[in-house]
Design a protein around this motif. Structure first.
Motif, PDB file in Angstrom:
ATOM      1  N   THR A 125      -6.097  -1.440   3.364  1.00 27.00           N
ATOM      2  CA  THR A 125      -6.169  -0.640   2.147  1.00 27.00           C
ATOM      3  C   THR A 125      -7.081   0.545   2.427  1.00 27.00           C
ATOM      4  O   THR A 125      -8.127   0.393   3.051  1.00 27.00           O
ATOM      5  CB  THR A 125      -6.733  -1.471   0.973  1.00 27.00           C
ATOM      6  OG1 THR A 125      -5.837  -2.553   0.702  1.00 27.00           O
ATOM      7  CG2 THR A 125      -6.889  -0.624  -0.283  1.00 27.00           C
ATOM      8  N   TYR A 154      -7.294   2.016  -8.633  1.00 23.08           N
ATOM      9  CA  TYR A 154      -6.464   2.033  -7.435  1.00 23.08           C
ATOM     10  C   TYR A 154      -5.118   2.681  -7.743  1.00 23.08           C
ATOM     11  O   TYR A 154      -4.687   2.747  -8.899  1.00 23.08           O
ATOM     12  CB  TYR A 154      -6.195   0.601  -6.946  1.00 23.08           C
ATOM     13  CG  TYR A 154      -7.387  -0.116  -6.359  1.00 23.08           C
ATOM     14  CD1 TYR A 154      -7.482  -0.350  -4.988  1.00 23.08           C
ATOM     15  CD2 TYR A 154      -8.413  -0.578  -7.172  1.00 23.08           C
ATOM     16  CE1 TYR A 154      -8.564  -1.025  -4.447  1.00 23.08           C
ATOM     17  CE2 TYR A 154      -9.511  -1.252  -6.643  1.00 23.08           C
ATOM     18  CZ  TYR A 154      -9.572  -1.473  -5.286  1.00 23.08           C
ATOM     19  OH  TYR A 154     -10.653  -2.132  -4.752  1.00 23.08           O
ATOM     20  N   LEU A 257      -1.522   0.566  -0.846  1.00 19.08           N
ATOM     21  CA  LEU A 257      -2.593   0.374  -1.816  1.00 19.08           C
ATOM     22  C   LEU A 257      -3.764   1.265  -1.430  1.00 19.08           C
ATOM     23  O   LEU A 257      -4.201   1.264  -0.268  1.00 19.08           O
ATOM     24  CB  LEU A 257      -3.011  -1.092  -1.835  1.00 19.08           C
ATOM     25  CG  LEU A 257      -4.062  -1.522  -2.865  1.00 19.08           C
ATOM     26  CD1 LEU A 257      -3.589  -1.245  -4.282  1.00 19.08           C
ATOM     27  CD2 LEU A 257      -4.376  -3.012  -2.700  1.00 19.08           C
ATOM     28  N   HIS A 258      -4.267   2.021  -2.400  1.00 20.16           N
ATOM     29  CA  HIS A 258      -5.334   2.997  -2.135  1.00 20.16           C
ATOM     30  C   HIS A 258      -6.400   2.913  -3.218  1.00 20.16           C
ATOM     31  O   HIS A 258      -6.083   2.992  -4.414  1.00 20.16           O
ATOM     32  CB  HIS A 258      -4.739   4.411  -2.104  1.00 20.16           C
ATOM     33  CG  HIS A 258      -5.763   5.492  -1.958  1.00 20.16           C
ATOM     34  ND1 HIS A 258      -6.500   5.678  -0.808  1.00 20.16           N
ATOM     35  CD2 HIS A 258      -6.182   6.454  -2.842  1.00 20.16           C
ATOM     36  CE1 HIS A 258      -7.319   6.712  -0.978  1.00 20.16           C
ATOM     37  NE2 HIS A 258      -7.150   7.189  -2.192  1.00 20.16           N
TER      38      HIS A 258
END
Length: 310
Positions: A125, A154, A257-258
């Motif tokens: 991530t 996120y 996913l960030h």
């Protein structure tokens, strides 16, 4: 079934397991066109994997730390996907912890740097991580996270489209859900409480959605497990979701996913701090390709309705 990258490289390029592992760690192996430094990264058997034995190790520029905010107590950094926050028992040398310590030595002139970890994000991530650089600040920031007084937002690209624009997921998490994976519990009183809030930003045909996610709790793999529980597996996630689900039409070598935002009231200075990290090129590229292939539909904004007065 997915398998370890070093095992696949060993079999596909006729290398010993040790040589294959070292090739990955030296940055000589790409998965779907993206350099992958983790020998244990899980890949599909038919994944596009390339091996360049003449490629040099990643240089110093690639091992720098991207500092988004710093004061005498903390550093907030933008962690790249693929980098561990701290070493595992395998004693990896290049971690966020090591980079932050080296930054303090060279940029701040600190002879014996202190780096404290109060929260983590997964190795694959990307995004914002807060590191404590003053030992006296460790307890106040631990208390801040423990009190859930940190705004963590996120971005995720997930499979499928939602019936509702936004929602709240209250499903406890368990270490073993019956298939050697963490998962949700639907048995009252079992598992750790976990709450995730989501908001759809846009959708791409019927294939995928870009979702904004806010954590109320911060359990291990919480977002990935909760999204999979709704049958909206995070794109590229090799662990969670239905084992026999159809393959996603676009290959993506990690979970999409960030960690985009971190906000809090500084427990020592009282300052309001909010730090944003833009999505990295691979994440942005995935969104662009989905838009080209399937079109993008923005979600309608939520409108608050005032109650009628008598």
């Amino acid at each position: 079934m997915p398998e370890r990258l070093d095992k696949l490289v060993s079999e596909r390029f006729q290398l010993s397991r040790r040589v294959a592992r070292e090739a990955v760690e030296r940055g000589q192996v790409d998965v779907e066109g993206v350099r992958q430094l983790d020998p244990g990264f899980e890949v599909e058997p038919d994944a596009a994997v390339t091996f360049d034995p003449n490629r040099p190790r990643p240089g110093k520029v690639e091992r720098r730390v991207n500092v988004l905010y710093e004061d005498r107590d903390v550093m907030i950094v933008d962690k790249p996907a693929g980098l561990l926050v701290q070493p595992t028992p395998a004693r990896e040398r290049d971690t966020l912890l090591e980079r932050a310590g080296r930054y303090q030595i060279h940029k701040r002139g600190v002879k014996k740097p202190y780096v404290g970890i109060v929260h983590r994000i997964d190795q694959h991530t990307s995004g914002v991580v807060l590191l404590v650089t003053n030992p006296k600040a460790m307890r106040p920031f631990q208390d801040l996270f423990r009190a859930r007084a940190v705004d963590r937002e996120y971005l995720a690209v997930v499979e499928g489209v939602f019936l509702t624009i936004e929602g709240r997921i209250d499903l406890p998490l368990v270490d073993h859900a019956g298939d050697n994976r963490r998962g949700v519990s639907r048995v009252p009183g079992r598992g750790q409480s976990a709450t995730t809030h989501f908001r759809v930003i846009e959708s791409y045909g019927t294939v995928a959605s870009l979702v904004g996610i806010r954590l109320e709790t911060g359990r291990t793999h919480q977002i990935r497990i909760h999204m999979a529980a709704l049958d909206h597996t995070v794109v590229g996630d090799p662990i969670y979701g239905r084992r026999k689900r159809p393959k996603f039409p676009i290959r993506f070598p990690r979970q999409a996913l960030h960690a985009a935002t971190l906000g809090f009231e500084h427990p020592i200075t009282g300052e309001t701090v909010r730090v944003d990290a833009p999505p990295p090129p691979d994440f942005a590229g995935l969104v662009e390709q989905l838009t080209r292939d399937h079109g993008a539909t923005k979600a309608a904004p939520t409108v608050a309705v005032e109650p009628e007065r008598p």
